[in-house]
Design a protein around this motif. Structure first.
Motif, short mmCIF file in Angstrom:
data_model
loop_
_atom_site.label_atom_id
_atom_site.label_comp_id
_atom_site.label_asym_id
_atom_site.label_seq_id
_atom_site.Cartn_x
_atom_site.Cartn_y
_atom_site.Cartn_z
N LEU A 288 -57.84 74.75 11.70
CA LEU A 288 -57.80 76.22 11.75
C LEU A 288 -57.56 76.72 13.17
CD1 LEU A 288 -60.73 77.07 9.33
CD2 LEU A 288 -58.33 77.59 8.97
N ALA B 109 -52.81 83.38 19.18
CA ALA B 109 -53.85 84.36 19.53
C ALA B 109 -54.28 84.26 20.99
CB ALA B 109 -55.06 84.18 18.62
N GLU C 283 -66.49 80.00 12.14
CA GLU C 283 -65.07 80.36 12.10
C GLU C 283 -64.41 79.93 10.78
OE1 GLU C 283 -63.01 79.54 15.71
OE2 GLU C 283 -61.05 80.04 14.88
N THR C 284 -64.80 78.81 10.24
CA THR C 284 -64.23 78.35 8.97
C THR C 284 -64.58 79.33 7.86
OG1 THR C 284 -64.49 76.08 9.71
CG2 THR C 284 -64.05 76.41 7.38
N ALA C 285 -65.81 79.84 7.89
CA ALA C 285 -66.22 80.81 6.88
C ALA C 285 -65.43 82.10 7.02
CB ALA C 285 -67.72 81.10 7.01
N ALA D 33 -62.42 82.40 8.25
CA ALA D 33 -61.06 82.09 7.77
C ALA D 33 -61.02 82.04 6.24
CB ALA D 33 -60.60 80.76 8.36
N ALA D 34 -62.01 81.37 5.66
CA ALA D 34 -62.06 81.26 4.20
C ALA D 34 -62.17 82.65 3.56
CB ALA D 34 -63.25 80.39 3.79
N VAL E 218 -60.49 87.39 15.93
CA VAL E 218 -59.11 87.63 16.40
C VAL E 218 -58.20 86.53 15.88
CG1 VAL E 218 -57.65 87.68 18.45
CG2 VAL E 218 -59.80 88.94 18.43
N ARG E 219 -58.67 85.29 15.97
CA ARG E 219 -57.84 84.14 15.55
C ARG E 219 -57.64 84.09 14.05
NH1 ARG E 219 -60.31 80.53 19.86
NH2 ARG E 219 -61.98 79.97 18.41
N GLN E 220 -58.66 84.31 13.27
CA GLN E 220 -58.59 84.05 11.83
C GLN E 220 -58.34 85.30 10.99
OE1 GLN E 220 -58.25 81.05 11.10
NE2 GLN E 220 -59.07 80.13 12.96
N PHE F 266 -57.10 88.79 12.68
CA PHE F 266 -56.00 89.57 13.22
C PHE F 266 -54.70 88.77 13.24
CE2 PHE F 266 -53.72 92.70 15.45
CZ PHE F 266 -52.92 92.03 16.37
N THR F 267 -54.75 87.55 13.79
CA THR F 267 -53.51 86.79 14.01
C THR F 267 -52.76 86.49 12.71
OG1 THR F 267 -54.39 85.88 16.04
CG2 THR F 267 -52.54 84.71 15.08
N PRO F 268 -53.43 85.98 11.64
CA PRO F 268 -52.66 85.71 10.43
C PRO F 268 -52.30 86.98 9.64
CG PRO F 268 -54.77 84.55 10.42
CD PRO F 268 -54.82 85.53 11.51
N TYR G 12 -59.05 91.39 24.70
CA TYR G 12 -58.31 91.52 23.44
C TYR G 12 -57.85 92.96 23.18
CZ TYR G 12 -59.94 86.84 22.12
OH TYR G 12 -60.19 85.49 22.07
N GLN H 129 -54.84 93.35 20.55
CA GLN H 129 -55.32 92.65 19.35
C GLN H 129 -56.43 93.42 18.65
OE1 GLN H 129 -55.43 89.34 22.05
NE2 GLN H 129 -54.71 87.96 20.49
N ARG I 197 -61.93 74.54 2.66
CA ARG I 197 -62.68 75.56 3.42
C ARG I 197 -63.96 75.94 2.68
NH1 ARG I 197 -57.49 77.77 4.97
NH2 ARG I 197 -57.47 79.03 3.07
N VAL J 225 -68.02 75.60 3.82
CA VAL J 225 -69.02 76.68 3.71
C VAL J 225 -70.27 76.15 3.01
CG1 VAL J 225 -69.49 78.88 2.55
CG2 VAL J 225 -67.35 78.58 3.80
#
Lengths: 228, 273, 210
Positions: free
Chosen positions: A106, A114, B132-134, B136-137, B187-189, B191-193, B213, B217, C40, C44
């Motif tokens: 990720l 970014a 961060e994974t959460a 993104a998910a 911002v990464r997960q 805004f960017t995508p 940012y 951003q 993902r 979690v």
């Protein structure tokens, strides 16, 4: 109604007493502070465990719906606890590898855009709408370049490159000075409401009692130390 | 014969408890006798206000990503921004990526006492672990990641969640953040995508580092309790932040005095260490 | 076989899921997208288990303290464990939505976290008087900017002196932003390199002890 009020009063008293016990650390460490500290650690650890268990319950939803693949994260999750075993600790590497790999993937797919491209593009626009804006853009660009130069470790920075790195060091000192200002504001933003709570009309008696308890314990500790 | 101590040595030997007493007085006196000092609004704060004021409909992702230590600094900003949001014709979907978030939700609802209906105008999807994974998910699949709201109802059953699948379906993302790594993660997960409009409410300690940012951003940012004070002035909902302003001002003045006095003495004594 | 299972398999798992996440970005197929979403979701769920690790570790440590009757510590360990298990009992049986759990949290966690943090305010002030002297040019740069930003952070400052009030925000907006941007880009390059090393199996620190 009376029960509700009693609960609220008890909550105020309990929280104020614990607050005063922690503040007593400013004088010296003492048993009351240690009591409050241990209560806090127990409460924090307990809360994390409760939220973890609640999350696991929600995670069972797909399994209950019949998606058999969701047995895998349940097993991997249980394997996390093998980290405490002297012989079977290596089993915890599997869930950790899954977490790390996912995080790395990720990051790799978003960090270049970014944190690199979207940071560089506004920085290289030097011309602003007025001379002051142009001046600011130039300073920002110089600060960016020089601070990046400071982190070149693949060769010794001598001569002009060394001076650029030195300038980068000063820009970073300026940045950390600015950061210090933010730190002061955050700490004060936590201290002031704490004081407001201690001095509010509902809490004054509890604050007074807490202070008396602290003074008593500190006085007793002082006399004991003196007699030794 | 004992050697005379340098100024710096005398400063270091100073009992810190004397300093604690002075700081306590600087904070306590304005609390007991408010000064009512006025304030001025910063540009990033005004941009947050404009972002919320400009909402004409749709849904808002509101992240309550706070730790327990941030209560005094961030609660005023949380309350005032949500209060402002609730005057707009938007659906609000609250979520937390910190385990203390649900406790903040309760405090928020206690203070707001809103007339809006849960499930129709707003919902709280609870705490989702995984950092961060959460995030993104959740951004990629809101109902699939949350599964149930905080009170156990399936997400699909909530009218407020109709039409919300990914972060792209939100008109605005607002997040109150304690951990600096969450500033980056959003911002990464998010805004960017998805290129979705975002504002961040951040701790003052993270503000100097994370304001970079803004404005490319994130379109606006609140600087902890200072930002909350400014926002309360903008919206007219005066609260805890405004009441703490005087004491914070006096404490800052005291700090400046301390540093100036320490350095005057240091230079006057010939800069001896 | 042992090394293959204990080291190579976890490294392989990290590489496979990492590459899966990157492939999803390029939208190579529905299967990749749905697999990435599922992974993902698994992370979690596993994170929920990880949250409980702290409680297990704390229990082990403090039970040890009580067994050994460590002087001056073991009574507090009993208090700690009692509080922790009370939270767990109330939170699991009555849930965090109950009035009891909220009472506990509002009485203990919020005020204690707040006051622990606010202790640092006193230490900052103490350090400002005792150690914050302009001993050299670098210290002057740091000190001056810190003070100007502190002045700028005073909400009422613009109405006392608008010139002084603007310097702090300017320092945050221009040189600080530039320097932190440089730091961020440099760190990002490091993250990219570290990520590639992890996917190639060259980075093994996360595996823990050998």
């Amino acid at each position: 109604m009376i029960r509700l009020e009693l609960a609220q009063v008890a909550q105020i008293w309990f929280s104020i007493l614990l607050t005063v016990f922690v503040l007593s650390f400013l004088h010296s460490e003492n048993p009351l502070y240690r009591l409050a500290e241990h209560i806090f650690i127990g409460a924090a650890a307990g809360h994390f465990a409760v939220m973890g268990i609640a999350s696991i319950k929600i995670g069972l939803t797909p399994l209950q719906a019949g998606n058999i693949l969701y047995v895998i994260p349940m097993i991997l999750g249980l394997l996390m606890f093998t980290t405490f075993s002297r012989r079977q600790y290596w089993l915890s590497r599997f869930p950790i590898a899954l977490i790390v790999g996912t995080g790395v993937g990720l990051s790799l797919r978003t960090v270049p855009q970014a944190n690199v491209l979207q940071q560089i593009s506004p920085s290289i626009t030097l011309l602003g709408k007025d001379p002051f804006a142009t001046f600011n853009n130039i300073i920002l660009f110089v600060a960016l370049l020089t601070s990046m130069t400071y982190f070149i470790f693949t060769r010794e920075l001598r001569g002009p490159l060394g001076n650029i790195a030195k300038a980068g060091r000063y820009f970073m000192l300026i940045a950390f000075g600015g950061s210090y200002g933010g730190t002061v504001l955050t700490r004060l933003a936590t201290l002031v409401p704490t004081m407001q709570t201690l001095l509010s009309p509902d809490s004054l008696i509890a604050t007074g009692l807490g202070c008396l308890l602290v003074l008593g314990v500190l006085g007793y500790s002082y006399r004991r130390a003196k007699s030794k | 014969m004992s050697e005379k101590k340098t100024y710096a040595e005398r400063l270091r030997a100073l009992d810190p408890r004397a300093i604690y007493v002075l700081l306590t007085l600087a904070v306590v006196v304005p609390i007991l006798f408010p000064l009512g000092l006025p304030i001025q609004i910063a540009a990033p704060t005004r941009d947050v206000y404009n972002a919320i004021e400009g909402l004409k409909g749709g849904a808002v992702w509101y992240g309550i990503d706070l730790l327990a230590v941030s209560l005094p600094e961030m609660m005023p900003a949380l309350v005032v921004t949500v209060r402002h949001l609730m005057t707009k014709p938007v659906k609000i979907v609250f979520v937390s990526f910190t385990s203390e978030g649900p406790m903040y939700y309760y405090k928020l609802m206690d203070q707001l006492k809103t007339q809006k209906k849960y499930g129709e105008d707003f919902a709280y999807l609870g705490f989702i672990p995984g950092e961060e994974t959460a995030i993104a998910a959740y951004a990629h699949d809101v109902p699939g990641t949350a599964k149930k709201d905080y009170f156990g109802s399936p997400v699909e059953a909530l009218p407020v969640m109709k039409g919300i699948k990914t972060a792209k379906d939100f008109a605005l993302v607002i997040t109150c953040i304690s951990l600096s790594l969450h500033n980056d993660a959003y911002v990464r997960q998010v805004f960017t995508p998805f290129n979705v409009k975002m504002v961040q409410v951040m701790l003052s300690v993270n503000y100097p580092e994370k304001i970079l940012y803004y404005p490319h951003q994130i379109v606006g940012a609140l600087n902890g309790i200072k930002g909350a004070t400014e926002y309360e002035q903008l919206t007219g909902y005066l609260g805890a932040a405004t009441s703490a302003n005087d004491a914070i001002t006096m404490a800052h003045v005291l700090l400046i005095l301390f540093v100036v006095v320490a350095n005057i003495g240091y230079f006057a004594s010939g800069r001896k260490r | 076989m042992s090394v293959l299972v204990r080291r190579s398999f976890p490294l392989g798992i990290a590489a496979i899921v990492g590459i899966l996440m990157i492939l999803e970005l390029f939208q190579v197929g529905k299967e990749i997208t749905s697999s990435a979403a599922m992974v993902r979701d698994w992370v979690v769920i596993i994170s929920g288990f990880a949250l409980c690790l702290g409680a297990v570790h704390v229990t082990g440590f403090h039970v040890n303290q009580i067994r050994k009757r460590t002087a001056g510590r073991w009574p507090f360990s009993i208090v700690l464990l009692a509080v922790m298990f009370s939270y767990i009992a109330v939170g699991v049986s009555l849930t965090t939505m109950s009035g009891t759990y909220r009472w506990l949290y509002d009485a203990i966690n919020f005020p204690l976290a707040q006051v622990m943090f606010s202790l640092l305010a006193f230490y900052i002030f103490s350090a400002a008087v005792r150690a914050f002297q302009a001993r050299n040019f670098e210290a002057v740069a740091f000190l001056l900017c810190a003070i100007l930003v502190v002045i700028g952070n005073i909400p009422s400052m613009p109405l006392i002196s608008s010139a002084l009030a603007q310097i702090g925000p300017w320092i945050l907006d221009v040189p600080t932003k530039g320097a932190f941007r440089g730091l961020l880009i440099t760190a990002a390059l490091g993250i990219i390199v570290l990520g590639i090393r992890t996917l190639l199996g060259r980075e093994t620190a996360y595996l823990g002890r050998a």
